[in-house]
Design a protein around this motif. Structure first.
Motif, short mmCIF file in Angstrom:
data_model
loop_
_atom_site.label_atom_id
_atom_site.label_comp_id
_atom_site.label_asym_id
_atom_site.label_seq_id
_atom_site.Cartn_x
_atom_site.Cartn_y
_atom_site.Cartn_z
N ASN A 83 0.83 -1.21 0.00
CA ASN A 83 0.00 0.00 0.00
C ASN A 83 0.86 1.25 0.00
O ASN A 83 0.58 2.22 -0.71
CB ASN A 83 -0.93 0.02 1.22
N GLY A 84 1.94 1.24 0.79
CA GLY A 84 2.87 2.37 0.82
C GLY A 84 3.53 2.58 -0.54
O GLY A 84 3.72 3.71 -0.99
N PHE A 85 3.87 1.48 -1.20
CA PHE A 85 4.46 1.56 -2.53
C PHE A 85 3.50 2.27 -3.49
O PHE A 85 3.90 3.18 -4.23
CB PHE A 85 4.80 0.17 -3.06
N ARG A 86 2.23 1.88 -3.46
CA ARG A 86 1.25 2.47 -4.37
C ARG A 86 1.07 3.97 -4.13
O ARG A 86 0.84 4.72 -5.08
CB ARG A 86 -0.08 1.73 -4.28
N VAL A 87 1.21 4.41 -2.89
CA VAL A 87 1.11 5.84 -2.58
C VAL A 87 2.26 6.60 -3.24
O VAL A 87 2.07 7.72 -3.73
CB VAL A 87 1.12 6.07 -1.06
N LEU A 88 3.43 6.00 -3.28
CA LEU A 88 4.63 6.69 -3.78
C LEU A 88 4.89 6.50 -5.27
O LEU A 88 5.68 7.23 -5.86
CB LEU A 88 5.86 6.21 -3.00
N MET A 89 4.25 5.54 -5.89
CA MET A 89 4.61 5.19 -7.27
C MET A 89 4.07 6.19 -8.29
O MET A 89 3.10 6.91 -8.05
CB MET A 89 4.11 3.79 -7.61
N ASP A 90 4.71 6.19 -9.44
CA ASP A 90 4.24 6.89 -10.62
C ASP A 90 3.13 6.02 -11.20
O ASP A 90 3.38 4.86 -11.55
CB ASP A 90 5.40 7.04 -11.61
N GLU A 146 1.48 5.94 -13.98
CA GLU A 146 1.61 5.49 -15.37
C GLU A 146 2.63 4.37 -15.51
O GLU A 146 2.40 3.40 -16.21
CB GLU A 146 1.99 6.66 -16.28
N ARG A 147 3.77 4.50 -14.84
CA ARG A 147 4.85 3.51 -14.97
C ARG A 147 4.77 2.40 -13.95
O ARG A 147 5.42 1.38 -14.09
CB ARG A 147 6.21 4.22 -14.86
N GLU A 148 3.99 2.61 -12.88
CA GLU A 148 3.82 1.63 -11.79
C GLU A 148 5.13 1.26 -11.11
O GLU A 148 5.36 0.11 -10.72
CB GLU A 148 3.07 0.39 -12.28
N VAL A 149 6.01 2.26 -10.97
CA VAL A 149 7.26 2.15 -10.23
C VAL A 149 7.45 3.47 -9.48
O VAL A 149 6.80 4.47 -9.80
CB VAL A 149 8.48 1.90 -11.15
N ILE A 150 8.33 3.47 -8.50
CA ILE A 150 8.68 4.73 -7.82
C ILE A 150 9.84 5.34 -8.60
O ILE A 150 10.90 4.74 -8.73
CB ILE A 150 9.08 4.49 -6.35
N THR A 151 9.59 6.53 -9.12
CA THR A 151 10.62 7.28 -9.86
C THR A 151 11.11 8.41 -8.95
O THR A 151 10.51 8.70 -7.91
CB THR A 151 10.03 7.89 -11.14
N LEU A 205 12.24 2.20 -8.53
CA LEU A 205 11.99 1.06 -7.64
C LEU A 205 10.72 0.34 -8.04
O LEU A 205 9.65 0.96 -8.11
CB LEU A 205 11.85 1.52 -6.19
N SER A 206 10.84 -0.95 -8.26
CA SER A 206 9.66 -1.78 -8.45
C SER A 206 9.06 -2.06 -7.07
O SER A 206 9.67 -1.75 -6.04
CB SER A 206 10.05 -3.10 -9.11
N GLU A 207 7.89 -2.67 -7.05
CA GLU A 207 7.27 -3.01 -5.77
C GLU A 207 8.18 -3.94 -4.97
O GLU A 207 8.36 -3.78 -3.77
CB GLU A 207 5.91 -3.65 -6.00
N ARG A 208 8.77 -4.92 -5.64
CA ARG A 208 9.66 -5.87 -4.96
C ARG A 208 10.88 -5.15 -4.39
O ARG A 208 11.26 -5.36 -3.24
CB ARG A 208 10.10 -6.97 -5.92
N GLU A 209 11.51 -4.29 -5.19
CA GLU A 209 12.68 -3.55 -4.71
C GLU A 209 12.33 -2.68 -3.51
O GLU A 209 13.10 -2.57 -2.56
CB GLU A 209 13.26 -2.68 -5.83
#
Length: 114
Positions: A32-39, A41-46, A82-86
């Motif tokens: 859930n924290g990852f989704r808050v921070l992610m871009d 469109e790209r579904e990664v944290i940039t 960062l991907s969700e796994r990373e």
């Protein structure tokens, strides 16, 4: 507690979260924290998404260099984000207590196999 930079101090709540939520619940919260921070469109944290959302983490005072350092620390495949796994791996690695417990869990599971 872990310190980052000069003025930012984090208290490690992850061990108590794992105790309360269990490992599956804890991983769900990390995702859930990852989704808050992610871009979205790209579904990664940039870098841009981290900078845009850093205030949500109380990190609005961090410099661009400090934010880039955070990204580089977790970027295992070298793609600059960062991907969700990373992200989940990085969060666990940054928790000294969780790292100690994970070593204990690994040792116990190896003992149970033999």
């Amino acid at each position: 507690m872990a310190a980052l930079g000069r003025d930012v101090v984090f208290e490690d709540f992850f061990p108590s979260m794992v105790e309360k939520l269990g490992s599956e619940g804890f991983l769900k919260e990390l995702r859930n924290g990852f989704r808050v921070l992610m871009d979205e469109e790209r579904e990664v944290i940039t870098f841009e998404s981290l900078k845009r959302n850093s205030a949500l983490l109380g990190l609005e005072g961090m410099s661009d260099d400090e934010l880039m350092c955070m990204l580089r620390e977790g970027d295992l495949d070298g793609d600059g984000c960062l991907s969700e796994r990373e992200f989940c791996v990085l969060m666990v690695r940054l928790s000294p207590d969780l790292m100690d417990k994970s070593r204990m869990w690994l040792a116990e599971s190896v003992e149970n196999v033999f």
